[in-house]
Structure formats: C-alpha cells, structure tokens
Design a protein around this motif. Structure first.
Motif, mmCIF file in Angstrom:
data_model
loop_
_atom_site.group_PDB
_atom_site.id
_atom_site.type_symbol
_atom_site.label_atom_id
_atom_site.label_comp_id
_atom_site.label_asym_id
_atom_site.label_seq_id
_atom_site.Cartn_x
_atom_site.Cartn_y
_atom_site.Cartn_z
ATOM 1 N N ASN A 162 0.787 -1.233 0.000
ATOM 2 C CA ASN A 162 0.000 0.000 0.000
ATOM 3 C C ASN A 162 0.821 1.286 0.000
ATOM 4 O OD1 ASN A 162 -3.026 -0.854 0.420
ATOM 5 N ND2 ASN A 162 -1.817 -2.200 1.741
ATOM 6 N N LYS A 163 2.143 1.162 0.101
ATOM 7 C CA LYS A 163 3.054 2.316 0.020
ATOM 8 C C LYS A 163 2.840 3.292 1.173
ATOM 9 C CE LYS A 163 4.333 0.339 -3.753
ATOM 10 N NZ LYS A 163 5.422 -0.635 -3.672
ATOM 11 N N ASP A 164 1.981 4.315 0.966
ATOM 12 C CA ASP A 164 1.742 5.300 2.027
ATOM 13 C C ASP A 164 0.807 4.704 3.070
ATOM 14 O OD1 ASP A 164 3.310 7.213 0.828
ATOM 15 O OD2 ASP A 164 1.652 8.075 -0.304
ATOM 16 N N VAL A 165 1.350 4.473 4.272
ATOM 17 C CA VAL A 165 0.603 3.784 5.325
ATOM 18 C C VAL A 165 0.748 4.554 6.632
ATOM 19 C CG1 VAL A 165 0.500 1.678 6.744
ATOM 20 C CG2 VAL A 165 0.801 1.508 4.260
ATOM 21 N N ILE A 166 -0.371 4.659 7.347
ATOM 22 C CA ILE A 166 -0.331 5.251 8.692
ATOM 23 C C ILE A 166 -0.495 4.124 9.717
ATOM 24 C CG2 ILE A 166 -1.139 7.520 7.993
ATOM 25 C CD1 ILE A 166 -3.550 5.291 9.860
ATOM 26 N N THR A 167 -0.046 4.398 10.924
ATOM 27 C CA THR A 167 -0.207 3.416 11.996
ATOM 28 C C THR A 167 -0.759 4.101 13.230
ATOM 29 O OG1 THR A 167 0.915 1.717 13.321
ATOM 30 C CG2 THR A 167 2.160 3.719 12.850
ATOM 31 N N LYS A 168 -1.562 3.373 13.987
ATOM 32 C CA LYS A 168 -2.144 3.929 15.203
ATOM 33 C C LYS A 168 -2.496 2.796 16.148
ATOM 34 C CE LYS A 168 -6.665 4.277 12.909
ATOM 35 N NZ LYS A 168 -7.735 5.195 12.478
ATOM 36 N N MET A 169 -2.665 3.163 17.401
ATOM 37 C CA MET A 169 -3.094 2.199 18.400
ATOM 38 C C MET A 169 -4.620 2.085 18.342
ATOM 39 S SD MET A 169 -0.057 1.701 19.247
ATOM 40 C CE MET A 169 -0.345 0.351 20.397
ATOM 41 N N GLN A 170 -5.143 1.017 18.881
ATOM 42 C CA GLN A 170 -6.597 0.816 18.857
ATOM 43 C C GLN A 170 -7.286 1.384 20.090
ATOM 44 O OE1 GLN A 170 -8.046 -2.920 16.827
ATOM 45 N NE2 GLN A 170 -6.027 -3.621 17.460
ATOM 46 N N THR A 171 -6.514 1.775 21.080
ATOM 47 C CA THR A 171 -7.071 2.401 22.268
ATOM 48 C C THR A 171 -6.351 3.717 22.497
ATOM 49 O OG1 THR A 171 -5.521 1.237 23.734
ATOM 50 C CG2 THR A 171 -7.659 0.195 23.341
ATOM 51 N N GLY A 172 -7.033 4.645 23.143
ATOM 52 C CA GLY A 172 -6.408 5.923 23.437
ATOM 53 C C GLY A 172 -5.623 5.850 24.738
ATOM 54 N N PHE A 173 -4.370 6.195 24.673
ATOM 55 C CA PHE A 173 -3.575 6.193 25.902
ATOM 56 C C PHE A 173 -2.381 7.117 25.730
ATOM 57 C CE2 PHE A 173 -1.752 2.811 23.322
ATOM 58 C CZ PHE A 173 -0.378 3.014 23.464
ATOM 59 N N ALA A 174 -1.704 7.354 26.845
ATOM 60 C CA ALA A 174 -0.495 8.172 26.843
ATOM 61 C C ALA A 174 0.599 7.420 27.582
ATOM 62 C CB ALA A 174 -0.755 9.523 27.500
ATOM 63 N N ILE A 175 1.844 7.752 27.247
ATOM 64 C CA ILE A 175 3.000 7.189 27.938
ATOM 65 C C ILE A 175 3.619 8.291 28.781
ATOM 66 C CG2 ILE A 175 5.299 6.183 27.638
ATOM 67 C CD1 ILE A 175 4.272 4.949 25.024
ATOM 68 N N TYR A 176 3.798 8.024 30.070
ATOM 69 C CA TYR A 176 4.334 9.025 30.987
ATOM 70 C C TYR A 176 5.811 8.752 31.240
ATOM 71 C CZ TYR A 176 -0.522 10.294 31.780
ATOM 72 O OH TYR A 176 -1.816 10.714 31.607
ATOM 73 N N GLU A 177 6.623 9.770 30.974
ATOM 74 C CA GLU A 177 8.062 9.638 31.159
ATOM 75 C C GLU A 177 8.586 10.900 31.827
ATOM 76 O OE1 GLU A 177 11.643 7.722 28.523
ATOM 77 O OE2 GLU A 177 10.194 9.020 27.524
ATOM 78 N N ASP A 178 9.192 10.713 33.002
ATOM 79 C CA ASP A 178 9.702 11.848 33.784
ATOM 80 C C ASP A 178 8.600 12.868 34.064
ATOM 81 O OD1 ASP A 178 12.278 10.744 33.741
ATOM 82 O OD2 ASP A 178 12.725 11.701 31.813
ATOM 83 N N GLY A 179 7.414 12.358 34.328
ATOM 84 C CA GLY A 179 6.293 13.223 34.661
ATOM 85 C C GLY A 179 5.650 13.920 33.481
#
Length: 335
Positions: A162-179
């Motif tokens: 498909n050449k131009d491809v986007i990627t995403k997670m299936q759930t909404g979340f955030a990663i916390y690093e150093d606050g």
C-alpha cells in the motif's frame, strides 16, 4: 412520574456537564451527579434486596439519594475510579480492592432498569476497532485498506503493498516519562520505522492505507440528531496526519457542514446496529469527495463543537434524550 437523572462522571470533567444539567433542570428533572473518582473513599454506594424489592442508595457530600427509581442514567465518563485508595491500602490488597470496586460499580450501572445513555458493556464493545470497520463496511461505508497485526512480516507486506501507510493504536492512551504525558497519535510510516516493526511481537498495532484529505469530519450523533463539522486539517503542517497534534490551535476553525443523505442514513444505521444513542464519528472526505469511515467513539468529546452551535444545541439534544423529549433506542434491562 420519575424525574431523577443520574450522571456518571468525574470531578475533572469539563463544562459540558453543566450545560446539559441546565437543560435537564429546565425540563423539570432533578440531576444527581456521581463522580467516580470519589468512589469509594468519599462516595458510598449500597444496593439491597429485601421483601421482594431492590433499593439502591448513593451517599455523597450533597446528601443521600435513592437511585433504584431514577428515570435515566447518562454514563458519561468513568475516569480515575478509586482515586487516593493506593495511598490508603497495602500494595498486596490494592489490586484485589480495585477489582471489587470496578465490579461493584459497573455491575450497578449495568443492572439499572431504566434507559441508559451509554453503558460500560457498550463502551467495551465499541473499543473494538475491527468490529467497527467490519460493520461500517457491511452497511456501505468506504473504509481504508487495513491490517491489524502483531506479526512484523504481515505488517511489512501490507506496507509494501500500500506504500503510504499510517499506523495507530486501537485504544487511546499516553505514555508518561519523567512526569511528562506523551500522547500516542496517528503517525505516517517511513523507512526508519520499518526496522522498529519487530517490536510488534510485544504489542499489536493497526495499519491503514493513508487517505488523502480534502476535509476531516467529526460527526456527533445524539439519538436521531446529527451534528457534522469539518476542518481543513491540511492547513497545518502538524495536523496533516492527525489533527489532534495541533488540536488547540484548530478548535475555532471547525465549521458546520451538511452530509449527503446517504451518509446520514448509514450513520443512523450504524447506531441502530450498536443500539446506541450517542457516537462521535471520525470521517475523512477525500479530494474525490468520497467519505471514508475511520471510527466511532462511544463517549467522544463534543464540547468544542457544542460551543460552535447556537445555544449549545448538542447539549440540548443530550438533555432532551435523557428527559425523553426526543426519540431514543430502548435499552432497558427488562423489556
């Protein structure tokens, strides 16, 4: 006549709750607010069966309220349940206690024998992006070419095809690093990412063929009411792949739009299949004026769009639905 409406939310929710509450009270109904982040340390919930009757009570800072005789419940949010409990319990007890807390609260919400705008079980079902896409495709929506996998080889083959491809997670979340909160947005795959795909064995991801965007649409559906807004996300470099990356600067640039009747009919059909009365739907309008269904959010936010309507019409529609002044889909426990 039952005239009490229960709103399930949390203390940090935005002002949309207040606007809906204003309309509910104008309709002559009483609002009881249950902030789940105050449960169980500050809110007490009790249910009992005696002498052939069920009774439920909520005790909070405003008093003691009977809940088994409410007219309607709006399950808006359930964030930060059990806030503060971790500091009160030993670690070995915390996990078990949280399991009981969630089971009790969600069991109570599922068993309320009245109309419910949203339920935990409905939200869990709508978490499945795969089912959403399959249903949307079956009722006639265009959807992007899609691959959901934890197999690096399958992902690479899909990207090569498909050449131009986007990627995403299936759930909404955030990663916390150093606050610092790092939200995981939708991203475009490039050659550097190909080497990172081996990490899929640890966590599956969703890949889709990139759809060129003429406009992006956010369609908020309340019962039979459809509120469609569009934005030219391509005007912002940061927003081209995911408008949320520049969401704050774009808040006032959304404009109300009209949908073709065939798209509106498919949207109503989608909510009929799920038997829900609320959904926030993301759609891409391509340069060829084709509408691509991306996803439906069971409790998607609407406040910034509501502010762009006259007299907060989305809030009014929600209130009318809760007060049974508008057509709604029956979802009571006992029919």
């Amino acid at each position: 006549m039952k005239n009490k409406i229960l709103i399930i939310t949390h203390t940090e929710d935005n002002f949309s709750i207040d606007k809906v509450t204003e309309y509910i009270e104008a309709n002559g109904f009483e609002v009881i607010r249950f902030d789940v982040d105050l449960y169980p340390l500050h809110n007490k919930l009790s249910t009992g069966y005696q002498n052939g009757n069920w009774e439920s009570f909520l005790e909070n800072a405003d008093g003691k309220f009977r809940l088994d005789d409410i007219a309607t419940v709006w399950y808006r949010r359930a964030y930060n349940i059990g806030n503060g409990l971790k500091e009160e319990l030993e670690d070995k007890f915390f996990g078990a206690a949280m399991g009981e807390i969630r089971n009790t609260l969600f069991g109570f919400l599922e068993s309320l024998d009245c109309y419910s705008l949203g339920k935990p079980s409905v939200y869990r079902r709508l978490d499945s992006k795969e089912e959403q896409l399959k249903i949307a495709s079956k009722i006639g929506f265009k959807i992007p070419e899609t691959c959901i996998t934890n197999n690096p080889d399958e992902a690479r083959a899909f990207i090569a095809e498909n050449k131009d491809v986007i990627t995403k997670m299936q759930t909404g979340f955030a990663i916390y690093e150093d606050g610092v909160e790092n939200v995981v947005f939708t991203n475009l795959i490039n050659e550097d990412n190909l080497e990172e795909l081996d990490g899929l064995i640890y966590c599956p991801m969703q890949f889709q063929k990139k759809i060129d965007k003429k406009k992006e649409l956010r369609v908020t559906v309340v019962g039979q009411d459809i509120y469609a807004f569009e934005i030219d996300s391509q005007q912002s470099e940061d927003a081209k792949v995911d408008w949320r990356k520049d969401g704050v600067n774009l808040l006032q640039k959304w404009v109300k739009t009209d949908l073709p009747s065939e798209i509106e009919n498919k949207i109503i059909r989608l909510l009929d299949v799920y038997n829900v009365d609320y959904g926030a739907i993301d759609i891409i309008l391509s340069p060829e004026d084709e509408y691509y269904f991306i996803e439906i959010n069971a409790a998607g936010e609407f406040f910034w769009l509501d502010n762009l309507t006259e007299d907060n019409l989305i809030s009014k529609s929600i209130a009318d639905l809760l007060c049974h002044k508008a057509q709604r889909r029956d979802n009571t426990v006992l029919i």
